[in-house]
Design an enzyme around this catalytic site. Structure first.
Site, PDB file in Angstrom:
ATOM      1  N   LYS A  71      -6.452   0.273  16.372  1.00  0.00           N
ATOM      2  CA  LYS A  71      -7.513   0.551  15.403  1.00  0.00           C
ATOM      3  C   LYS A  71      -7.758  -0.675  14.529  1.00  0.00           C
ATOM      4  CE  LYS A  71      -3.999   2.700  12.470  1.00  0.00           C
ATOM      5  NZ  LYS A  71      -3.349   3.983  12.126  1.00  0.00           N
ATOM      6  N   TYR A 112     -10.631 -20.941 -12.253  1.00  0.00           N
ATOM      7  CA  TYR A 112     -11.349 -20.000 -13.112  1.00  0.00           C
ATOM      8  C   TYR A 112     -10.440 -19.443 -14.207  1.00  0.00           C
ATOM      9  CZ  TYR A 112     -15.304 -19.729  -9.862  1.00  0.00           C
ATOM     10  OH  TYR A 112     -16.390 -20.009  -9.090  1.00  0.00           O
TER      11      TYR A 112
HETATM   12  C1  LIG Z   1      -2.025   3.956  12.517  1.00  0.00           C
HETATM   13  C2  LIG Z   1      -1.335   5.057  13.213  1.00  0.00           C
HETATM   14  C3  LIG Z   1      -0.259   4.798  14.085  1.00  0.00           C
HETATM   15  C4  LIG Z   1       0.372   3.437  14.199  1.00  0.00           C
HETATM   16  O1  LIG Z   1       1.208   3.230  13.072  1.00  0.00           O
HETATM   17  P1  LIG Z   1       2.082   1.910  12.930  1.00  0.00           P
HETATM   18  O2  LIG Z   1       2.859   2.127  11.695  1.00  0.00           O
HETATM   19  O3  LIG Z   1       1.124   0.776  12.806  1.00  0.00           O
HETATM   20  O4  LIG Z   1       2.914   1.810  14.153  1.00  0.00           O
HETATM   21  C5  LIG Z   1       0.246   5.853  14.819  1.00  0.00           C
HETATM   22  N1  LIG Z   1      -0.251   7.110  14.682  1.00  0.00           N
HETATM   23  C6  LIG Z   1      -1.246   7.391  13.825  1.00  0.00           C
HETATM   24  C7  LIG Z   1      -1.727   8.787  13.704  1.00  0.00           C
HETATM   25  C8  LIG Z   1      -1.822   6.389  13.051  1.00  0.00           C
HETATM   26  O5  LIG Z   1      -2.802   6.680  12.192  1.00  0.00           O
END
Ligand SMILES: *Cc1c(COP(=O)(O)O)cnc(C)c1O
Length: 358
Positions: free
Chosen positions: A25, A249
């Protein structure tokens, strides 16, 4: 790319005989969906998770040329256009009884394509069937059928702390589900840190994201992973300043001794958090150089007084992520986590991949 492949092989061997899926993702945690997913496919990964429908479509397109069969699951459930999106390789993760019902009606019509996953919330209280809906399914397991659902999953809230009581609480709730719903389905529970909790958490498929990219988990387990990302930027200008002057800044960078400053082409627009003002650091030839003053959108100023002048001239490179500072180290200085460091990386710099990609 070799590092990602190596991490994938490590996680797969730790969780065997479970299937090792990959969570890609958010543009593979900022590292580039297409190249990362294709490399993982070459390692034999066939199950992928994304968050959103558009990510699933992009992933399907990226993997198409490989001519292998892939299963892509959309974690954030369904929206109205699932009929246009779902096919042999894309299916939703169903997060409520209502979504299950819609999916069943749809599957009764099309009768083909990839079956979905049903997500039960076992204590995270984020997505998935809540306590009431879970009770309903436990009382009437015919509410879900292997005809249109292949996996049952849940997600761990505290797996990066192996001593956290919540891990066992969630495991109890999940194993109760498995016992009642039974062998008609396959099961998926562990994210990256969950893999390191041991085989009781693995079930039939693990879903690592972070670990593939060398981040997250707890610091002990993270050491077993190969570092994946290097981020460097170039010195644009250097200058000498005297005591009492200020930099940046808000005049927030106080100069307390005759100093040399280097201004580098990296800013919060590239994901170098503004929070790192007067607290973060870069590295020149392995030597730490502190951020002086605020981080600007495109620029950051470093105090390079203690580094030999020959090593920090215009055009020399400063490491922000690499051998001397992992994404999680950088995250620590900014009060965040490696996940946010990687996903915040902008798209303004040149991104290069080492090793073979297809
Ligand atoms: C993002 C996610 C993962 C992966 O998690 P990591 O900590 O990056 O391994 C797995 N399952 C779900 C439902 C997620 O939202």
């Amino acid at each position: 790319m070799e590092a990602i492949a190596k991490n994938y092989r490590l996680i797969r061997s730790l969780s065997a005989p479970a299937i090792c899926a990959a969570v890609v993702k958010c543009d593979a945690y900022g590292l580039g969906l297409g190249p990362v997913a294709r490399r993982l496919s070459e390692e034999g990964c066939t199950n992928f998770f994304v968050a959103l429908p558009q990510e699933a479509i992009n992933l399907r397109d990226s993997l198409q040329s490989l001519r292998r069969k892939h299963s892509i699951y959309i974690l954030s459930g369904m929206n109205d256009d699932f009929k246009d999106i779902c096919d042999e390789s894309i299916a939703p993760v169903l997060n409520s009884l209502e979504e299950i019902k819609l999916w069943r009606t749809y599957k009764d019509l099309v009768a083909s394509g990839l079956p979905a996953i049903v997500n039960f919330d076992t204590g995270m209280n984020r997505l998935g069937l809540d306590r009431d809906e879970t009770e309903q399914v436990l009382a009437n397991t015919s509410l879900i059928s292997p005809r249109y659902v292949n996996f049952i999953m849940s997600h761990l809230a505290c797996a990066d702390d192996p001593t956290h009581k919540k891990n066992e609480d969630q495991l109890d709730r999940f194993s109760n589900l498995v016992n009642v719903i039974g062998g008609r389905f396959k099961y998926s529970f562990a994210n990256s840190p969950g893999v390191f909790l041991g085989s009781r958490f693995h079930y039939d498929m693990v879903r690592p994201g972070a670990a593939l990219y060398g981040i997250g988990c707890n610091s002990k387990d993270r050491k077993k992973l190969s570092p994946v990302v290097e981020l460097k930027s170039e010195i644009l200008q250097t200058r000498s300043v005297t005591t009492g002057e200020t930099a940046g800044y808000g005049a927030d960078g106080r100069i307390n001794r005759p100093s040399r400053l280097a201004t580098v082409a990296l800013g919060y627009g590239d994901g170098l958090f503004r929070h790192l003002g007067n607290s973060g650091r870069g590295f020149i030839s392995g030597q730490a150089v502190p951020v002086l003053g605020r981080v600007s959108m495109d620029l950051v100023t470093l105090d390079v007084t203690d580094v030999p002048e020959t090593l920090c001239k215009k055009g020399d490179w400063v490491e922000f992520i690499g051998a001397h500072q992992s994404p999680d180290d950088l995250a620590d200085s900014a009060g965040t986590i490696g996940y946010e460091v990687l996903t915040a990386l902008g798209n303004r710099f040149r991104k290069g991949y080492l090793g073979t990609i297809s």
